[in-house]
Structure formats: C-alpha cells, structure tokens
Design an enzyme around this catalytic site. Structure first.
Site, PDB file in Angstrom:
ATOM      1  N   ASP A  35       0.833  -1.209   0.000  1.00 41.76           N
ATOM      2  CA  ASP A  35       0.000   0.000   0.000  1.00 41.76           C
ATOM      3  C   ASP A  35       0.861   1.250   0.000  1.00 41.76           C
ATOM      4  O   ASP A  35       1.573   1.519   0.967  1.00 41.76           O
ATOM      5  CB  ASP A  35      -0.876   0.017   1.263  1.00 41.76           C
ATOM      6  CG  ASP A  35      -2.025  -0.961   1.162  1.00 41.76           C
ATOM      7  OD1 ASP A  35      -2.748  -0.917   0.158  1.00 41.76           O
ATOM      8  OD2 ASP A  35      -2.200  -1.761   2.106  1.00 41.76           O
ATOM      9  N   MET A  37       0.790   5.274   0.008  1.00 47.01           N
ATOM     10  CA  MET A  37      -0.086   6.428   0.298  1.00 47.01           C
ATOM     11  C   MET A  37       0.744   7.706   0.313  1.00 47.01           C
ATOM     12  O   MET A  37       1.825   7.740   0.909  1.00 47.01           O
ATOM     13  CB  MET A  37      -0.723   6.250   1.678  1.00 47.01           C
ATOM     14  CG  MET A  37      -1.486   4.957   1.837  1.00 47.01           C
ATOM     15  SD  MET A  37      -2.138   4.821   3.511  1.00 47.01           S
ATOM     16  CE  MET A  37      -2.931   3.213   3.406  1.00 47.01           C
ATOM     17  N   MET A 137     -12.620  -1.144  -3.116  1.00 44.19           N
ATOM     18  CA  MET A 137     -12.301  -0.722  -1.744  1.00 44.19           C
ATOM     19  C   MET A 137     -13.523  -0.959  -0.870  1.00 44.19           C
ATOM     20  O   MET A 137     -14.614  -0.475  -1.151  1.00 44.19           O
ATOM     21  CB  MET A 137     -11.943   0.765  -1.705  1.00 44.19           C
ATOM     22  CG  MET A 137     -10.574   1.145  -2.224  1.00 44.19           C
ATOM     23  SD  MET A 137      -9.155   0.292  -1.492  1.00 44.19           S
ATOM     24  CE  MET A 137      -9.385   0.544   0.258  1.00 44.19           C
ATOM     25  N   ASP A 175     -10.469  -5.018  -0.680  1.00 38.06           N
ATOM     26  CA  ASP A 175      -9.450  -4.464   0.209  1.00 38.06           C
ATOM     27  C   ASP A 175     -10.085  -3.608   1.298  1.00 38.06           C
ATOM     28  O   ASP A 175     -10.678  -2.578   1.010  1.00 38.06           O
ATOM     29  CB  ASP A 175      -8.485  -3.618  -0.655  1.00 38.06           C
ATOM     30  CG  ASP A 175      -7.280  -3.118   0.111  1.00 38.06           C
ATOM     31  OD1 ASP A 175      -7.108  -3.478   1.288  1.00 38.06           O
ATOM     32  OD2 ASP A 175      -6.496  -2.354  -0.492  1.00 38.06           O
TER      33      ASP A 175
HETATM   34  C1  DX5 Z   1      -6.353   0.685   3.141  1.00 37.03           C
HETATM   35  C2  DX5 Z   1      -5.369  -0.192   2.424  1.00 37.03           C
HETATM   36  C3  DX5 Z   1      -5.512  -1.600   2.784  1.00 37.03           C
HETATM   37  C4  DX5 Z   1      -5.261  -1.918   4.224  1.00 37.03           C
HETATM   38  C5  DX5 Z   1      -6.169  -3.048   4.602  1.00 37.03           C
HETATM   39  O1  DX5 Z   1      -6.331   1.963   2.648  1.00 37.03           O
HETATM   40  O2  DX5 Z   1      -5.525  -0.092   1.026  1.00 37.03           O
HETATM   41  O3  DX5 Z   1      -4.771  -2.472   1.940  1.00 37.03           O
HETATM   42  O4  DX5 Z   1      -3.931  -2.271   4.496  1.00 37.03           O
HETATM   43  O5  DX5 Z   1      -6.067  -3.246   5.955  1.00 37.03           O
HETATM   44  P1  DX5 Z   1      -7.169  -4.040   6.789  1.00 37.03           P
HETATM   45  O6  DX5 Z   1      -7.219  -5.428   6.258  1.00 37.03           O
HETATM   46  O7  DX5 Z   1      -6.606  -3.957   8.170  1.00 37.03           O
HETATM   47  O8  DX5 Z   1      -8.477  -3.310   6.647  1.00 37.03           O
HETATM   48 ZN    ZN Z   2      -4.565  -1.692  -0.321  1.00 40.53          ZN
END
Ligand code: DX5
Ligand code: ZN
Length: 223
Positions: A35, A37, A137, A175
């Site tokens: 991930d 960000m 998402m 996700d």
């Molecule tokens: C959130 C990310 C996810 C995150 C998921 O913005 O894209 O990939 O790591 O984490 P969990 O499984 O803890 O919700």
């Molecule tokens: Zn992710």
C-alpha cells in the site's frame, strides 16, 4: 479458480520487516499487498521506494502494488522497476485512465483499477476489457483496521455480472476490513483476491490465519 490471499504489509512490524516477509514466504499467502499512500489522495503517508525495495529483496511471491496517490502515471515506471508484478491505480486519481493502464501493461505488469466505496462499478464498462483486475475498496482508503462497508458485496456481484460479458477472466480484489467473518460472503459474491492487513497481522498466529482464510470454502456459511 481458488481464491488468492494478499496480506497487506502495511500492518507488518516495520522494525521486523524481514521477519514478517519471511513469515509470508513460508505461509500459503499468494501475493504481498503493498500500500503506497501519498498524504494527498488519502489522509495518510505509508512508505515509498526504500521500503518496497527492502520487501522485494526478501519476498518470494508477487508484489501487488496499490497506489493511493495522485498522478500515479508519474511513478508507474519506477514501481515496475522496483519489482511490482501488478500495479493498481485509483479511478478517482486518473484523468486519462486508459493511458495509465496501457503504461502499466507496457511495463509488463498486471493492470488494476481501484474504486473507492462511492464510485459505481458501471463507470468501468468501457475499460474493463483492458484490465486484468479491479480492486473494490471496502473501506475508505488510508488506514488499516477499519470496518468493512457492507454495500461492497453488492458492488462485487454487480461487477462480476458486468465482467461475465466484457472480461470473464477479470480478477476482483477486495481491500479493507476483510477477515474470516466476511470471507464466505465475499467469495460467494464473486471476489477472487482478498487483501488482509489487520486480520493477519493482529492474529495470534498470522500464518495459521492465512491458512484459515486460504482454505475456507465459499459454500460454508460463517456463523
Ligand atoms: C487501506 C489499504 C488496505 C489496508 C487493509 O487503505 O488499502 O490495503 O492495508 O487493511 P485491513 O485489512 O486492516 O483493513
Ligand atoms: Zn490496499
């Protein structure tokens, strides 16, 4: 196809990253979910190339890179060079999505597009044929450990239906907030790839949790 499990290293212990990567190598996990960000597209900053390259050094499985960044086309080539097998960009971050998808493919990577919870799957109709994967998402992107948004199940089913005509082999990845409690429902709706951060890394035995998620059969109703 048997579903794939992609643990998110966002929830790994960064002070023991090599240990966690080796744990995933020896587990039945299929991919590493990475991930990225930028603090602009999402209200959080995760990590960049040095950490991704450190993961790549030890990872024995494909890196599934999820770019939660604005103007992802500026960095696609570098993430490919850093060892991504697949690169997913957000629909909401791409003005020229078709061009960016071609760029990912030209780099030899699996091309994915992610949709935020408010973005309808029908907006992908004209590009579905060019995609390898769609990431739905199931939380608002930016943080691990959030609660699963229930409407995701409808979106997966709708996308599976759309893809059955336009791109039957499309992978659907989910996700956010995924765990044993909702895995059966997700598989029955049509999900192929399950990302899990908190569910894996907060488990007492992460490797056993990955096995439990991998071996769950969609027709077994969860309590
Ligand atoms: C959130 C990310 C996810 C995150 C998921 O913005 O894209 O990939 O790591 O984490 P969990 O499984 O803890 O919700
Ligand atoms: Zn992710």
């Amino acid at each position: 196809m048997k579903h794939l499990i992609a643990p998110s290293i966002l929830s790994a212990d960064f002070a023991n990253l090599e240990r966690d990567v080796r744990m995933l190598n020896s587990s039945v996990a299929d991919w590493f979910h990475v991930d990225i960000m930028d603090g602009v597209f999402v209200p959080n900053i995760s990590f960049g190339f040095p950490v991704m390259e450190a993961v790549k050094r030890y990872a024995a499985k494909p890196l599934d890179v999820h770019l939660m960044i604005v103007e992802p086309e500026r960095y696609v080539d570098r993430f490919a060079a850093a060892g991504a097998s697949g690169i997913t960009v957000h629909y909401e971050a791409c003005t020229h999505l078709h061009r960016t998808v071609q760029q990912i493919r030209q780099n030899g990577c699996r091309a994915g597009v992610a949709l935020n919870p408010h973005t309808p799957v029908t907006l992908l109709k004209d590009i579905l044929g060019d995609l390898d994967m769609v990431l739905i998402m199931s939380v608002n992107p930016g943080f691990g450990g959030q609660q699963f948004i229930a409407n995701t199940l409808n979106k997966i089913a709708e996308l599976r239906q759309l893809a059955s005509v336009l791109k039957p082999e499309l992978l659907i990845e989910v996700d956010g907030g995924v765990g044993l409690h909702n895995l059966g429902d997700l598989l029955r709706s049509g999900a192929d790839v399950l990302v899990a951060g908190n569910a894996v890394f907060a488990a007492e035995n992460p490797s056993a949790m990955i096995s439990a998620m991998k071996h769950l059969e969609p027709d077994v109703r969860q309590a």
